[in-house]
Each structure stands twice: as structure tokens, then as C-alpha cells.
Design an enzyme around this catalytic site. Structure first.
Site, PDB file in Angstrom:
ATOM      1  N   LYS A   1     -49.610  56.555  19.131  1.00 41.54           N
ATOM      2  CA  LYS A   1     -49.910  58.304  18.754  1.00 41.54           C
ATOM      3  C   LYS A   1     -48.717  58.867  19.303  1.00 41.54           C
ATOM      4  CE  LYS A   1     -49.647  58.105  24.200  1.00 41.54           C
ATOM      5  NZ  LYS A   1     -49.962  59.219  24.329  1.00 41.54           N
TER       6      LYS A   1
ATOM      7  N   LYS B   1     -45.876  50.790  13.348  1.00 40.52           N
ATOM      8  CA  LYS B   1     -46.590  50.428  14.304  1.00 40.52           C
ATOM      9  C   LYS B   1     -47.372  51.633  14.428  1.00 40.52           C
ATOM     10  CE  LYS B   1     -47.567  49.509  18.359  1.00 40.52           C
ATOM     11  NZ  LYS B   1     -47.920  48.838  19.373  1.00 40.52           N
TER      12      LYS B   1
ATOM     13  N   LYS C   1     -37.524  53.778  24.919  1.00 46.78           N
ATOM     14  CA  LYS C   1     -37.711  55.144  25.491  1.00 46.78           C
ATOM     15  C   LYS C   1     -36.564  56.046  26.531  1.00 46.78           C
ATOM     16  CE  LYS C   1     -42.550  53.957  25.636  1.00 46.78           C
ATOM     17  NZ  LYS C   1     -43.783  53.741  26.672  1.00 46.78           N
TER      18      LYS C   1
END
Ligand code: TRP
Length: 341
Positions: free
Chosen positions: A205, A202, A119
């Protein structure tokens, strides 16, 4: 319901970071939560503190997402009678314990968490918050504060559970036996649901919406997304994740949603084309999602009752958390607050 000594304690959390959970959240996590509540003493919470780490949403949006997330847990079958369902922010012990654990975690150790590295690589070091850096330590506190034996999570959380175990052992050896060292409970691979447009990733969102089946999507939108799912240039319906990831993902979804084995759904569709497979998947997903959406709306129609459910959940969680915090504070040597008067 009185906790019994024999029942093992299960704890898990999920972030309220969007208006709707997606099928991967349900099949990979929530469904396990529901299954575990019969035989275990369970604590399930909405990780609203964690939901501030990647972005700080508009306050009204965060409030709405938290209530919607709670409604979705209940609609999925998490039963507030059997399970303590609560908001992380309603139990102050999480952050109290987190501080102690932060002081036992190496800076480099925290920096090796792959989720943080991914991230922060995407966002740039100046844009990611310190909260994102300490996220896994708060997660460790979430778990250890309840002395949980098992933590049902997706495979992507394995490293965070490993850190949790290390911190528990480190505290125990520094200050004496205090924490249960928890085990991750990771569902079988078949429950791993991939993105419809990029079936090597995967379902998430953070990928474009065309690849994600949101549980609260309009059924027509869901059906359309499934009909546009990526397949391959062959025509044979065959479960072969390596060579046919798109078709295999659709088979896995169909199997999971209809509670059958992949082999059974594969056999049931043998000789048919991809069109038939997609119709079967769309029908099955809509048949699940439609009543689910209705239940969510019923719960949301009475927000006062929903808030009371969450308050009762927090009332069950708080004394357990408080007890651990008191023990930990005493063990590290903080002066115990004396009784007054
Ligand atoms: N990090 C978890 C996830 O993204 C959410 C979470 C926060 C959690 N605290 C937890 C999961 C404690 C299990 C236990 O899925």
C-alpha cells in the site's frame, strides 16, 4: 469450541492501516489464515495498537479501518465460530507483556530490525516514533502471550519472529520455562504477489495505487489496473520471474486466484498474447473480488453485530492472555495482588 490438547495453537495479526486490503494481503496472508483454522486452535487479531506506530490517523478513520478490516477477514472466510477474531486493544495483556519484553531487549538489538531501519531511513530519526522502534517487541508480546506454536506471516516478518523466539528463550532461561518458542509459518514463494507497475517490488500500500489491486476497488478499476500492468517487449507468455517479472507476476496471480499451479495456467495460455493473459487475470480477479466486496458490505451493514463478534473474540483471548501475564509478573518478582475482603 473447547480447545483440545492435541491441537496446535496458531496466532497472527494484521494492521488495519487502510480502507481495503490488497490482493497481496489476501494471497500472502489471509488465505493461509482461513486454511489453518480447521486443524488448529487459532487467534487472529487486528493490530490496532501497531496501526498507531507509523502515523496517528484521524480517530474516526482508525475506527472505520478497524471495522472494515474485521469485515474483510470475515468475508475472506475467517469464521468467528472456529477462530477468535479480536482487536488487539481489547486485550490489555499485550501491552503489559510488551513492557516486560522491552526490558529484556537490547537497544542495539531493537535498532537492528530492518523494517524499522527502512522506515526510519525514509522518515528521518526525528519523525519516527518510539512506538515504531518498539513495534517488534509488542509483536513478540502478541505472539508469546498466547503461547502460540505457529505464526503465519509474510517473509518480510521473518526477522520479527526471530526476535520473538530470542526473547522467549531469553525469558525462559532467565526465569524458567514459561513461553512456547514459536515457529514462523511462511507460505511458499508462489504466493508472493508483486506490484503491477514495479514487478520487482512486493505489492504494497506504500507504492502508488496503479500497481496495487485493492480488494474493495470498483471492478472496472481493477480490470483497468491489470490491463495496464507492466509486461515486457517479448510476446511469449512464459513463467520466468528473473527475465519476465511482470508476466510471471500475472501468471502467479492467475494461478493463485484460480487455485491452479503456475504450470497449468501457463499451459492453458500457450500460444496466446499478453492481451489474452491480462483479460484472463482481470476476469479471475474480478470474479473473486466482486462477491468478496458484497460480503464485506453485508457484514458492515450490521456494525452492532460486528462489534459483538469482536467482543466475543476478545472474551476468548483475554483469559489466555491474562493467565500468561499473571505467570510472567509472578516470575519476574512483582508482588502478587492479595485478595481483599
Ligand atoms: N507486523 C505484522 C505485519 O505487518 C503484523 C503483526 C502485529 C503481527 N503483531 C503480530 C503478525 C503478531 C503476526 C503476529 O504483517
Amino acid at each position: 469450541m473447547a480447545p483440545t490438547a492435541q491441537r496446535q495453537r496458531v496466532l497472527s495479526g494484521i494492521q488495519p492501516t487502510s480502507a481495503s486490503y490488497h490482493l497481496g494481503n489476501y494471497l500472502g496472508a489471509l488465505r493461509q489464515w482461513v486454511a489453518l483454522q480447521d486443524e488448529h486452535e487459532v487467534f487472529y487479531f487486528l493490530a490496532d495498537l501497531h496501526a498507531l506506530t507509523a502515523e496517528t490517523p484521524d480517530p474516526a478513520v482508525l475506527t472505520d479501518r478497524s471495522r472494515r478490516a474485521a469485515a474483510q477477514l470475515i468475508a475472506a472466510g475467517v469464521d468467528p465460530e472456529r477462530s477468535a477474531i479480536f482487536l488487539q486493544s481489547h486485550v490489555p495483556g499485550h501491552t503489559q507483556l510488551s513492557w516486560i519484553l522491552e526490558c529484556l531487549t537490547g537497544f542495539g538489538e531493537a535498532g537492528r530490525m530492518t523494517q524499522f531501519k527502512d522506515k526510519s531511513a525514509r522518515g528521518g530519526a526525528d519523525r519516527v516514533s518510539v512506538g515504531l522502534f518498539t513495534y517488534p517487541i509488542l509483536q513478540a508480546a502478541d505472539i508469546l502471550i498466547y503461547q502460540a506454536n505457529y505464526v503465519p506471516v509474510g517473509a518480510d516478518q521473518r526477522q520479527h519472529i526471530e526476535l520473538t523466539r530470542n526473547l522467549a528463550q531469553r525469558f525462559n532461561s532467565r526465569y524458567g520455562d514459561t513461553f512456547v518458542v514459536p515457529d514462523a509459518f511462511i507460505p511458499k514463494e508462489s504466493a508472493k504477489i508483486l506490484d503491477l507497475q514495479d514487478p520487482t517490488s512486493k505489492m504494497s500500500k506504500s507504492l502508488p495505487p496503479a500497481g496495487t489491486i485493492d480488494l474493495l476497488d470498483d471492478p472496472a478499476v481493477t480490470a483497468k489496473k491489470i490491463k495496464r500492468a507492466v509486461t515486457d517487449t517479448e510476446t511469449e507468455i512464459r513463467y520466468d520471474p528473473e527475465h519476465k517479472p511482470g508476466v510471471s507476476n500475472l501468471l502467479a496471480i492467475l494461478a493463485a486466484v484460480t487455485d491452479q499451479s503456475v504450470a497449468a495456467v501457463e499451459a492453458g495460455l500457450s500460444g496466446q498474447g499478453y492481451g489474452a493473459l491480462k483479460v484472463a487475470v482481470a476476469d479471475a480477479v474480478v470474479a473473486f473480488a466482486e462477491p468478496f466486496g458484497k460480503r464485506v458490505n453485508e457484514v458492515l451493514d450490521d456494525p452492532a453485530e460486528l462489534d459483538r463478534v469482536l467482543a466475543r473474540g476478545a472474551e476468548r483471548a483475554r483469559p489466555v492472555a491474562q493467565q500468561t501475564v499473571e505467570t510472567v509478573f509472578a516470575k519476574v518478582g512483582f508482588v502478587p495482588p492479595a485478595a481483599t475482603a
